[in-house]
Write a protein that holds these residues in place. Structure first.
Motif, PDB file in Angstrom:
ATOM      1  N   THR A   1     -13.823  32.052  57.720  1.00 29.01           N
ATOM      2  CA  THR A   1     -13.746  30.800  58.346  1.00 29.01           C
ATOM      3  C   THR A   1     -13.778  31.233  59.862  1.00 29.01           C
ATOM      4  O   THR A   1     -13.061  32.040  60.373  1.00 29.01           O
ATOM      5  CB  THR A   1     -12.309  30.350  58.081  1.00 29.01           C
ATOM      6  OG1 THR A   1     -12.302  29.853  56.797  1.00 29.01           O
ATOM      7  CG2 THR A   1     -12.043  29.026  58.829  1.00 29.01           C
ATOM      8  N   THR A   2     -14.745  30.419  60.498  1.00 27.74           N
ATOM      9  CA  THR A   2     -14.976  30.749  62.104  1.00 27.74           C
ATOM     10  C   THR A   2     -15.013  29.381  62.788  1.00 27.74           C
ATOM     11  O   THR A   2     -15.410  28.379  62.516  1.00 27.74           O
ATOM     12  CB  THR A   2     -16.473  31.519  62.165  1.00 27.74           C
ATOM     13  OG1 THR A   2     -16.417  32.369  61.180  1.00 27.74           O
ATOM     14  CG2 THR A   2     -16.696  31.553  63.392  1.00 27.74           C
ATOM     15  N   THR A   3     -14.398  29.692  64.049  1.00 30.76           N
ATOM     16  CA  THR A   3     -14.319  28.568  65.050  1.00 30.76           C
ATOM     17  C   THR A   3     -15.352  28.665  66.097  1.00 30.76           C
ATOM     18  O   THR A   3     -15.239  29.784  66.640  1.00 30.76           O
ATOM     19  CB  THR A   3     -12.812  28.248  65.447  1.00 30.76           C
ATOM     20  OG1 THR A   3     -11.913  27.923  64.346  1.00 30.76           O
ATOM     21  CG2 THR A   3     -12.972  27.349  66.597  1.00 30.76           C
ATOM     22  N   TYR A   4     -16.366  27.788  66.297  1.00 27.86           N
ATOM     23  CA  TYR A   4     -17.302  27.917  67.385  1.00 27.86           C
ATOM     24  C   TYR A   4     -17.039  27.255  68.566  1.00 27.86           C
ATOM     25  O   TYR A   4     -16.308  26.285  68.355  1.00 27.86           O
ATOM     26  CB  TYR A   4     -18.671  27.539  66.910  1.00 27.86           C
ATOM     27  CG  TYR A   4     -18.937  28.314  65.711  1.00 27.86           C
ATOM     28  CD1 TYR A   4     -19.784  29.457  65.943  1.00 27.86           C
ATOM     29  CD2 TYR A   4     -18.728  27.918  64.422  1.00 27.86           C
ATOM     30  CE1 TYR A   4     -20.244  30.285  64.776  1.00 27.86           C
ATOM     31  CE2 TYR A   4     -19.144  28.705  63.026  1.00 27.86           C
ATOM     32  CZ  TYR A   4     -19.861  29.772  63.468  1.00 27.86           C
ATOM     33  OH  TYR A   4     -20.311  30.780  62.453  1.00 27.86           O
ATOM     34  N   THR A   5     -17.200  27.697  69.837  1.00 25.82           N
ATOM     35  CA  THR A   5     -16.884  27.258  71.123  1.00 25.82           C
ATOM     36  C   THR A   5     -18.033  26.663  71.848  1.00 25.82           C
ATOM     37  O   THR A   5     -19.069  27.513  71.957  1.00 25.82           O
ATOM     38  CB  THR A   5     -16.081  27.980  72.051  1.00 25.82           C
ATOM     39  OG1 THR A   5     -14.684  28.453  71.327  1.00 25.82           O
ATOM     40  CG2 THR A   5     -15.339  27.349  73.352  1.00 25.82           C
TER      41      THR A   5
END
Length: 387
Positions: free
Chosen positions: A245-249
Motif C-alpha cells: 500500500t503506497t500513498t503518492y503526493t
C-alpha cells in the motif's frame, strides 16, 4: 545569439568549477542570467528566462523571481554546473526586475543575478512646452507737427517752446516657467495566481498484490508540477504497480503559492497458507496376490511363473511412493516400484524366480510429509521340475 551566450557561459562555468575543485566553500553558488539581459526591451508576449549556476559543492536548485515574487523553483541534478530555462508570460507592459539565485547541496544560498527589462510599449513622457521669450512692447514716438513760429508776446518777449512728450521705455513680457518632464509610471502587475489541483486520483484505488493502478491529475495556474519529486505535466497520467500500500503526493507551485494533494493505492496481499501438520502415515490395506504359490523352472523347459501383488494405499496429504522390497529365503531378491492402477490402488509384478523358498515381500508407503508405513506378506516359490 542565444547559442553564443550559452557557449560563453559554459566556458566560464568550467573555469570557475576547476578553480573551486580544491576545496568546498560555505558561499552559495554563483548565478548568471543569460536571457534576458539587463536593459533589454521585450515584446508583450510569452518569453523564456535562462540562467546557469556553478558551485564546487554541487548545485541543488535554481530559483527565479519577478519583481521579488517567486516564479518557479527548478531542481537541479546536483552537479557542479547547472542551467535552467523557464517560461514567463508578462500580463501587462511595464518595467520588471528579474532575479535568479541558486542553492548548493550543503543548503548555502548564493548571490542574486538581476536584470531590469522593459516589456511592451510604455506611455510616452509629456512633451515639454516651448520656453517663452520676452516680447518687447514697441511704443511708437509721435512725430510732432511743425509749429508756426511763435509770435512775440504782447510785450515783444519771444514765447517759450512747448515741451514734447517723452516716449515710454519698452516693457518686457514675463518668461513662462519651463515644464519639467515626468518619468513614466510603471503599470502595476497583477499578482500571480495560486495553483489549483482540480483532481488527483488512483483508478482502481485497491488492487491485489502484483496488480497495477493508473494515477491521473489535472492542475491549473501552475508553473511546475511534481509527482513524488519528479517533474510531470499539469494534466497527465502515470501507471504504478506498488508491491505494498503506497500513498503518492502531487505538488504544484507558481509565483502565487503552492498546492498539494495525495492519492493512495491499497494493495491486498494474498493470504499465507497455513502449513498442515501431518504426523499420520499412509494406510496400507487389501493386499492380494494373483498367485500365492509360484514355481521355478529349474530343469524344466516351461517359463517360470510370476505373481501380481496389489494393495490399497491412502493418505490425507497424498501418497508420494509405494515400494515392494523382496527377500527370498532370507537373501535380498530386489526392489520393485508399485505403480498406481486405479484410485488408491498400487500394483507390481513379481518374478520369475530361479530358486525355491519363501518370498518375503515388504510393502512400504510414504506420504508428502515423510510419514511411512509398511506391511509384510509371504508367498511360496516351488521347484516343480527338479529331477
Amino acid at each position: 545569439m542565444k547559442q553564443a551566450v550559452v557557449c560563453c557561459a559554459a566556458v566560464l562555468l568550467i573555469v570557475l568549477a576547476l578553480a573551486g575543485c580544491a576545496a568546498s566553500s560555505t558561499q552559495g553558488p554563483m548565478a548568471w542570467l543569460d536571457e534576458p539581459l539587463d536593459g533589454a526591451a521585450l515584446p508583450l508576449e510569452p518569453t523564456e528566462i535562462m540562467a546557469h549556476a556553478s558551485d564546487a559543492d554541487g548545485v541543488a536548485s535554481l530559483e527565479f523571481y519577478v519583481n521579488g515574487v517567486l516564479l518557479v523553483r527548478s531542481p537541479a541534478a546536483g552537479g557542479m554546473l547547472a542551467d535552467a530555462t523557464v517560461g514567463w508570460n508578462p500580463s501587462a507592459p511595464g518595467v520588471y526586475t528579474i532575479t535568479a539565485r541558486a542553492t548548493d547541496n550543503q543548503g548555502n544560498v548564493g548571490p542574486e543575478a538581476t536584470a531590469v527589462v522593459t516589456v511592451g510599449e510604455l506611455e510616452g513622457s509629456p512633451t515639454p512646452l516651448p520656453t517663452a521669450r520676452p516680447t518687447e512692447e514697441i511704443v511708437t514716438q509721435e512725430t510732432p507737427s511743425p509749429r508756426p513760429p511763435s509770435s512775440p508776446g504782447p510785450t515783444g518777449t519771444p514765447r517759450q517752446p512747448t515741451p514734447r512728450p517723452t516716449s515710454a521705455p519698452p516693457t518686457a513680457t514675463p518668461r513662462l516657467p519651463t515644464a519639467t518632464p515626468r518619468p513614466p509610471t510603471p503599470t502595476p502587475q497583477p499578482p500571480a495566481r495560486r495553483p489549483e489541483i482540480a483532481y488527483f486520483q488512483a483508478d482502481p484505488g485497491t488492487i491485489n498484490a502484483g496488480g497495477c493502478s493508473t494515477l491521473s491529475w489535472g492542475v491549473d495556474y501552475a508553473a511546475a508540477v511534481y509527482l513524488d519529486g519528479e517533474g510531470v505535466g499539469d494534466h497527465d497520467t502515470r501507471q504504478v504497480c506498488p508491491a505494498t500500500t503506497t500513498t503518492y503526493t502531487l505538488h504544484a507551485t507558481s509565483g502565487g503559492g503552492d498546492d498539494q494533494d495525495t492519492a493512495t493505492v491499497t494493495v491486498i496481499q494474498a493470504p499465507t497458507p497455513t502449513p498442515i501438520e501431518d504426523n499420520t502415515p499412509p494406510s496400507i490395506s487389501d493386499i492380494s496376490f494373483s498367485e500365492t504359490e509360484i514355481s521355478t523352472t529349474i530343469g524344466c523347459t516351461a517359463p517360470p511363473d510370476t505373481t501380481v501383488i496389489s494393495a490399497r494405499v491412502w493418505d490425507e496429504s497424498g501418497v508420494w511412493a509405494v515400494i515392494a522390497t523382496l527377500q527370498l529365503s532370507g537373501s535380498p531378491a530386489g526392489t520393485v516400484v508399485m505403480t498406481q492402477s486405479a484410485p488408491d490402488v498400487y500394483e507390481a509384478e513379481l518374478g520369475p524366480f530361479l530358486d525355491a523358498g519363501n518370498l518375503d515381500i515388504t510393502i512400504m508407503a510414504q506420504d508428502y510429509h515423510a510419514n511411512t508405513a509398511q506391511e509384510v506378506r509371504t508367498v511360496i516359490v516351488k521347484n516343480v521340475c527338479v529331477m
